[in-house]
Enzyme design. Structure first.
Site: not given
Ligand code: SP5
Ligand code: ZN
Length: 345
Positions: A161, A196, A198, A285
Site C-alpha cells: 500500500h 493480496d 486488497h 488475506d
Molecule cells: C497489507 C494489508 O493487507 N493491508 C490492509 C489494510 C486494511 N485496513 C483497513 C481494513 C478495513 C477492514 N474493515 C473490516 C472491519 C472488520 N471488523
Molecule cells: Zn491485504
C-alpha cells in the site's frame, strides 16, 4: 527455497489501530510473521537466513527522499510536538480537495501529506522494522540474482500500500517494489503479481508510467473494499506504461471457482511480458478465515495458487504482504510455497 527473515519486525508492535471510528485491536502484529516462520521451519523448505544491509540507495530508487527522511525522524518530531510520552503518530488532518497538498513546517502539517489512512500507527520501533523488511526483500532479490529459482522474503510490516511518498494500509516501505526495482537494475525483466486481498495501490502507483515493470493485481473490488480509491479495472497504466498495469477486481465472497480464472488471466498476462523475475506480493488475506476480508479461499486452494504461479516460468520472489488469520497463516503461506515447489520441479 530459502526464506529470508529477521526478528527486527517485532519492534513494530501496534496494540491498536484506529478504524471504523474507533480504536480496535491491531491485526498487523508480530505474531503473524512468527507463525509463518514456525511453519516454514517445520515444513523444511530450506535454510532460513538473515538479511544483509543495503543502505538507503535501493530504497531511494523507489521512495522519495523527503518521505524517507520524514518516516525515519517521525517519532522524534512527533515527541517534540506532542510531548516525550507520545509514542503513536497518527494524522489528524489531510490536504483534501481545495487545500494545498504540501508538507509544511510542523509534523502535523506533514503527516497528512505523507499518510493516507488512520489505521497505520507509527511507533518508535516502526522505522527500524520497516527498514529491516526492505533489507529482507533486497536480500531475497539478491538470491534470485545469484541464480536461485525462487526465494521467500518473510517481510513484516507489509509494503504494497506504500507508494513513493505515501504510507498507509499497515505499510511503510514497499518491500516488493524495492525488490522489483533492484532486480530491474540488475538487468532482470521484471513483473509484479499482487495476490493480496486488497489492491496494491502503492505498487501500482510506483510503476504506473513505466513499461519495464509489469504490475498485475487480483483483489477485492475497491467499489466495496479497502483501499477504496484505487484498483479499478480501467486503470491500465499511463504514458509509456499504458497497457502495463492490469487490475482484476473480484466480487464480494469470491471462492476458488471465481478466483482461478482470474489468476489464470493474470498469469497469462505475466507470461506475455516474458519476465526473468516475478515478484509475488503474497497477501494471505484472501483466506475464508481472514478476520478483515471477504473472500472464501480454503487452505487447499493455496497449493493450487502456488502451482499456477509456477506456470509463469520465471524466477520467483515471494514477498509477504497481508493475512490476519494468525492460527492458519503459517499453513496457508507454506501451502503456496509447497504448491509452487512441486509444480516448478
Ligand atoms: C497489507 C494489508 O493487507 N493491508 C490492509 C489494510 C486494511 N485496513 C483497513 C481494513 C478495513 C477492514 N474493515 C473490516 C472491519 C472488520 N471488523
Ligand atoms: Zn491485504
Amino acid at each position: 527455497m530459502k526464506t529470508f527473515y529477521t526478528d527486527a519486525h517485532a519492534g513494530h508492535a501496534p496494540e491498536q489501530e484506529f478504524e471504523g471510528g474507533r480504536w480496535t485491536p491491531a491485526v498487523e502484529i508480530p505474531a503473524r510473521a512468527e507463525a509463518v516462520l514456525a511453519e516454514v521451519r517445520a515444513r523444511g523448505f530450506g535454510s532460513i537466513e538473515p538479511p544483509r544491509h543495503f543502505g538507503h540507495v535501493p530504497i531511494l530508487r523507489v521512495h522519495d527522499a523527503g518521505f524517507v527522511n520524514f518516516l525515519s525522524t517521525l517519532t522524534d518530531e512527533w515527541r517534540r510536538y506532542h510531548g516525550p510520552e507520545a509514542d503513536v503518530a497518527l494524522a489528524s488532518a489531510w490536504p483534501g480537495r481545495g487545500l494545498r497538498d504540501v508538507p509544511t513546517r510542523t509534523v502535523e502539517g506533514q503527516i497528512g501529506h505523507y499518510c493516507f489512512d488512520t489505521a497505520t500507527p507509527v511507533l518508535p520501533g516502526t522505522w527500524p522494522a520497516a527498514l529491516a523488511a526492505a533489507n529482507v526483500a533486497l536480500t531475497a532479490a539478491d538470491a534470485l540474482a545469484r541464480g536461485e529459482r525462487a526465494a521467500f522474503a518473510l517481510t513484516r510490516p507489509p509494503g504494497h500500500h506504500a507508494s513513493g511518498d505515501v504510507y498507509g494500509g499497515y505499510c511503510f516501505l514497499n518491500n516488493a517494489a524495492i525488490a522489483a526495482q533492484a532486480l530491474t537494475d540488475r538487468g532482470f525483466r521484471t513483473a509484479v503479481l499482487d495476490v493480496d486481498y486488497h489492491h496494491g495501490n502503492g505498487t501500482q502507483t510506483i510503476f504506473y508510467k513505466r513499461s519495464d515493470v509489469l504490475t498485475v493485481s487480483l483483489h477485492a473490488d475497491p467499489d466495496y473494499a479497502y483501499p477504496h480509491y484505487l484498483g479499478f479495472a480501467d486503470e491500465r497504466g499511463a504514458g509509456a506504461g499504458e497497457g502495463f498495469n492490469l487490475n482484476l477486481p473480484l466480487p464480494l465472497g469470491t471462492a476458488w471457482d471465481g478466483y482461478a480464472p482470474a489468476l489464470d488471466a493474470a498469469i497469462a498476462r505475466v507470461a506475455a511480458h516474458r519476465p526473468d523475475a516475478l515478484v509475488v506480493s503474497l497477501g494471505l488475506d484472501t483466506y475464508a478465515g481472514d478476520p478483515i476480508s471477504k473472500f472464501k479461499l480454503t487452505a487447499d486452494d493455496y497449493f493450487r495458487m502456488g502451482a499456477v504461479i509456477a506456470g509463469a516460468g520465471a524466477q520467483t520472489l515471494f514477498v509477504m504482504e497481508g493475512g490476519y488469520a494468525i492460527g492458519d497463516l503459517g499453513r496457508i503461506a507454506a501451502n503456496v510455497l509447497e504448491g509452487f515447489l512441486q509444480a516448478a520441479r
